[in-house]
Design a protein around this motif. Structure first.
Motif, PDB file in Angstrom:
ATOM      1  N   LEU A 105       0.826  -1.208   0.000  1.00  0.00           N
ATOM      2  CA  LEU A 105       0.000   0.000   0.000  1.00  0.00           C
ATOM      3  C   LEU A 105       0.863   1.261   0.000  1.00  0.00           C
ATOM      4  CD1 LEU A 105      -2.851  -0.969   2.509  1.00  0.00           C
ATOM      5  CD2 LEU A 105      -3.042  -0.670   0.032  1.00  0.00           C
ATOM      6  N   ILE A 106       1.956   1.222   0.751  1.00  0.00           N
ATOM      7  CA  ILE A 106       2.861   2.370   0.769  1.00  0.00           C
ATOM      8  C   ILE A 106       3.494   2.580  -0.599  1.00  0.00           C
ATOM      9  CG2 ILE A 106       5.066   3.210   1.682  1.00  0.00           C
ATOM     10  CD1 ILE A 106       4.290   1.987   4.365  1.00  0.00           C
ATOM     11  N   ASP A 107       3.909   1.507  -1.233  1.00  0.00           N
ATOM     12  CA  ASP A 107       4.572   1.602  -2.537  1.00  0.00           C
ATOM     13  C   ASP A 107       3.598   1.912  -3.666  1.00  0.00           C
ATOM     14  OD1 ASP A 107       7.147   1.202  -1.683  1.00  0.00           O
ATOM     15  OD2 ASP A 107       7.109  -0.961  -1.965  1.00  0.00           O
ATOM     16  N   ARG A 108       2.387   1.358  -3.579  1.00  0.00           N
ATOM     17  CA  ARG A 108       1.505   1.342  -4.737  1.00  0.00           C
ATOM     18  C   ARG A 108       0.335   2.316  -4.643  1.00  0.00           C
ATOM     19  NH1 ARG A 108       1.977  -0.128  -9.926  1.00  0.00           N
ATOM     20  NH2 ARG A 108      -0.041  -0.509 -10.853  1.00  0.00           N
ATOM     21  N   LYS A 109      -0.230   2.498  -3.451  1.00  0.00           N
ATOM     22  CA  LYS A 109      -1.479   3.255  -3.333  1.00  0.00           C
ATOM     23  C   LYS A 109      -1.345   4.516  -2.484  1.00  0.00           C
ATOM     24  CE  LYS A 109      -3.941   0.279  -5.710  1.00  0.00           C
ATOM     25  NZ  LYS A 109      -4.523   0.637  -7.026  1.00  0.00           N
ATOM     26  N   LEU A 110      -1.023   4.340  -1.192  1.00  0.00           N
ATOM     27  CA  LEU A 110      -1.062   5.465  -0.267  1.00  0.00           C
ATOM     28  C   LEU A 110       0.114   6.415  -0.420  1.00  0.00           C
ATOM     29  CD1 LEU A 110      -2.163   3.582   2.982  1.00  0.00           C
ATOM     30  CD2 LEU A 110      -3.591   5.000   1.496  1.00  0.00           C
ATOM     31  N   GLY A 111       1.274   5.874  -0.760  1.00  0.00           N
ATOM     32  CA  GLY A 111       2.487   6.674  -0.707  1.00  0.00           C
ATOM     33  C   GLY A 111       3.029   6.691   0.715  1.00  0.00           C
ATOM     34  N   LEU A 112       4.264   7.132   0.867  1.00  0.00           N
ATOM     35  CA  LEU A 112       4.916   7.080   2.173  1.00  0.00           C
ATOM     36  C   LEU A 112       4.262   8.012   3.186  1.00  0.00           C
ATOM     37  CD1 LEU A 112       7.135   6.203   4.079  1.00  0.00           C
ATOM     38  CD2 LEU A 112       8.679   7.832   2.978  1.00  0.00           C
ATOM     39  N   ILE A 117       0.768   8.293   8.112  1.00  0.00           N
ATOM     40  CA  ILE A 117      -0.344   8.875   8.877  1.00  0.00           C
ATOM     41  C   ILE A 117      -1.440   7.843   9.122  1.00  0.00           C
ATOM     42  CG2 ILE A 117      -2.207  10.582   8.778  1.00  0.00           C
ATOM     43  CD1 ILE A 117      -0.274  12.415   7.242  1.00  0.00           C
ATOM     44  N   VAL A 118      -1.805   7.085   8.072  1.00  0.00           N
ATOM     45  CA  VAL A 118      -2.886   6.100   8.201  1.00  0.00           C
ATOM     46  C   VAL A 118      -2.520   5.018   9.209  1.00  0.00           C
ATOM     47  CG1 VAL A 118      -4.101   4.243   6.983  1.00  0.00           C
ATOM     48  CG2 VAL A 118      -3.874   6.504   5.925  1.00  0.00           C
ATOM     49  N   PHE A 119      -1.308   4.478   9.124  1.00  0.00           N
ATOM     50  CA  PHE A 119      -0.929   3.388  10.024  1.00  0.00           C
ATOM     51  C   PHE A 119      -0.711   3.886  11.452  1.00  0.00           C
ATOM     52  CE2 PHE A 119       0.620   1.464   5.897  1.00  0.00           C
ATOM     53  CZ  PHE A 119      -0.465   0.605   5.798  1.00  0.00           C
ATOM     54  N   ALA A 120      -0.226   5.123  11.616  1.00  0.00           N
ATOM     55  CA  ALA A 120      -0.158   5.706  12.954  1.00  0.00           C
ATOM     56  C   ALA A 120      -1.557   5.909  13.518  1.00  0.00           C
ATOM     57  CB  ALA A 120       0.601   7.036  12.916  1.00  0.00           C
ATOM     58  N   VAL A 158       7.389  -0.313   8.691  1.00  0.00           N
ATOM     59  CA  VAL A 158       7.770  -0.263   7.280  1.00  0.00           C
ATOM     60  C   VAL A 158       7.888   1.190   6.826  1.00  0.00           C
ATOM     61  CG1 VAL A 158       7.057  -0.864   4.931  1.00  0.00           C
ATOM     62  CG2 VAL A 158       6.689  -2.493   6.796  1.00  0.00           C
ATOM     63  N   ALA A 159       6.910   2.022   7.208  1.00  0.00           N
ATOM     64  CA  ALA A 159       6.953   3.444   6.850  1.00  0.00           C
ATOM     65  C   ALA A 159       8.179   4.115   7.464  1.00  0.00           C
ATOM     66  CB  ALA A 159       5.678   4.134   7.320  1.00  0.00           C
ATOM     67  N   GLN A 387      10.438   0.077  -4.466  1.00  0.00           N
ATOM     68  CA  GLN A 387      10.183  -1.298  -4.034  1.00  0.00           C
ATOM     69  C   GLN A 387      10.478  -1.515  -2.547  1.00  0.00           C
ATOM     70  OE1 GLN A 387      12.451  -3.902  -6.592  1.00  0.00           O
ATOM     71  NE2 GLN A 387      11.228  -3.449  -8.393  1.00  0.00           N
ATOM     72  N   LEU A 388      10.945  -0.485  -1.849  1.00  0.00           N
ATOM     73  CA  LEU A 388      11.390  -0.673  -0.476  1.00  0.00           C
ATOM     74  C   LEU A 388      10.252  -0.972   0.484  1.00  0.00           C
ATOM     75  CD1 LEU A 388      14.168   2.058  -0.121  1.00  0.00           C
ATOM     76  CD2 LEU A 388      14.432  -0.396  -0.441  1.00  0.00           C
ATOM     77  N   GLY A 389       9.111  -0.318   0.299  1.00  0.00           N
ATOM     78  CA  GLY A 389       7.982  -0.576   1.193  1.00  0.00           C
ATOM     79  C   GLY A 389       7.557  -2.033   1.142  1.00  0.00           C
TER      80      GLY A 389
END
Length: 488
Positions: A105-112, A117-120, A158-159, A387-389
């Motif tokens: 999701l970080i890599d493909r949809k939400l961005g870093l 913010i979402v995961f926090a 991950v973030a 690809q890191l996320g």
């Protein structure tokens, strides 16, 4: 992209005409004290480092809230030991998959930035539900809270790793990973030291029972709010840096797909194996170590807890130091091999000697700190930013799977064979780690030796890679130009 200095004309057409460089200089000068607000300079990056380290502080503080108040939870909520352990299972088992999905999701949809913010937010919401469950005497709500908390906890790691690579890839990356580990362990240590006093203080004001437990857990909510604010501030600082430095955004064509995971180089999969095999030998031993020390060495509960927790305390102190030295000298693979050998030695001393256990546990703490600083940054040495996320999410997912499975195996070994066989089992895991580390070195040498470069060689390598990437981008731009634009 060519530097602005290369695109600036040698002589302006008119004296009052502002060049692109002049406009950019106005943007930099208009942002306040330059040394603090310039993303290219270390004081500003130091500010970012502080918020990056505190991003996961609330999560690590709250993760072991149940352990810090285990007796109180069982008494106030009237639950058995197995139901109490469910609070940890609800966190660990879902993250076998969820943190991998979080990385995608970080890599493909939400961005870093939005991902952080979402995961926090999930971490904060989960802790609120956990505390409210205790406050209103609903153990089911506490369990739901731990599940929601788990959705955010590992993905937030991950973030955090992605922020570290984005801002500090180069000379400081190993030290930054060490500092992140240090702050994480400080969060865990603070939890164990203050939750019981907080509970006792609340109990002196409120009638004993589940309400005391719920109000005490609100301390964790406060820590999660702090980390949530750090996620927002980091997002703002990162967005500003992206605009000012004209950082290249990742295009849709560059974003990772699930099929790309199969194309990861073999060195990445070796890193995954090392991660799992090493951490199960350390984390699970620490999880069952208290009884081992009281049984074999006739320690009191307080003494056993002290020696069992020294690994995390030492990691808080040593991780930044080892990170600094690894950044200075490089050779990450050799540091990993040294860390595994040191940890294997500590397990051997615990298994086959009656030497004072403080000695092997201190040795284990040194090895653990060394490995964490050297291992995690190597993912960024091999894979591109986009690809890191996914890679870090996959790494955390495998680690959670290994911890969950080996915890069950370790329990059966303890029930049927005892601690000596368990320690031999952990030594076998470390031998597998050592073999994987040697194979990692061999595979890396065959692929050009990227992972084990010296610090100076890595700087040259990164500069060369950057120049090559800029040339490729220029070639792509030329190909996209209409045919008439190429005619002089």
């Amino acid at each position: 992209m060519a530097d602005l200095d290369e695109r600036q004309p040698l002589v302006a057409d008119r004296a009052d005409e502002k060049t692109e460089s002049d406009i950019d200089e106005q943007e930099w000068n208009g942002c306040g004290p330059a040394i603090l607000c310039d993303p290219r300079r270390w004081p500003h990056r130091f500010i970012v480092l502080i918020f990056t380290c505190f991003l996961n502080f609330g999560s690590y503080f709250c993760y072991d809230n149940p352990a810090a108040l285990q007796t109180e939870i069982q008494q106030d909520m009237g639950v058995s030991y197995s139901k109490y352990l469910l609070l940890y299972s609800l966190y660990s088992w879902p993250n076998v998959i969820l943190c991998f999905i979080g990385g995608i999701l970080i890599d493909r949809k939400l961005g870093l930035r939005w991902g952080g913010i979402v995961f926090a937010g999930f971490v904060l919401l989960g802790q609120i539900l956990f505390a409210l469950g205790a406050l209103f005497n609903s153990y089911l709500l506490m369990e739901i809270g731990r599940f929601v908390f788990g959705i955010g906890g590992e993905s937030l790691c991950v973030a955090q790793n992605n922020y570290a690579v984005l801002w500090f890839k180069g000379k400081e990356l190993n030290m930054v990973f060490g500092l992140q580990l240090s702050f994480a362990r400080v969060g865990s240590t603070v939890n164990f030291n203050i939750m019981k006093p907080i509970y006792n203080a609340v109990a002196s004001l409120v009638s004993p029972g589940y309400r005391v437990l719920g109000l005490s857990m609100m301390a964790g909510v406060g820590m999660c709010i702090f980390s949530f604010l750090c996620a927002i501030i980091l997002a703002v600082l990162d967005k500003r840096a992206e605009v000012l430095t004209k950082r290249k955004k990742i295009s849709l064509e560059e974003k990772i797909t699930l099929s790309d995971v199969k194309k990861f180089p073999i060195t990445i999969y070796m890193l995954f194996i090392i991660c799992v095999a090493y951490y199960v030998a350390v984390f699970i031993f620490i999880g069952v170590g208290t009884v081992f020390f009281t049984t074999k060495y006739d320690f009191s509960d307080a003494q056993a807890n002290a020696v069992d927790g020294i690994v995390y305390i030492l990691s808080a102190a040593f991780s930044p130091i080892f990170g600094f030295f690894i950044d200075r000298f490089g050779k990450n693979v050799f540091w990993v091999i040294a860390a595994v050998v040191i940890t294997l030695g500590s397990h051997s001393l615990l298994a086959f000697t009656f030497i004072n256990p403080w000695i092997p546990m201190v040795i284990m703490g040194v090895g653990y700190s060394m490995l964490a600083c050297a291992l995690w940054p190597m993912v960024a040495f091999v894979l591109p930013e986009q690809q890191l996320g996914t890679a870090y999410g996959f790494m955390q997912a495998i680690q959670n799977l290994g911890l969950a499975v080996v915890a069950i195996v370790a329990g059966k070994i303890l029930d049927e064979k005892g601690y000596l066989v368990l320690l031999v089992f952990f030594m076998a895991c470390l031998c597998a780690t050592l073999l994987s580390s040697v194979l990692l070195y061999i595979f890396d040498v065959a692929r050009g030796g990227v992972l084990n470069l010296s610090a100076k060689a890595r700087i040259k390598y990164e500069e060369k890679k950057k120049i090559q990437k800029e040339k490729e981008e220029e070639e792509k731009k030329k190909k996209l130009l209409p045919p008439n634009d190429n005619i002089q």
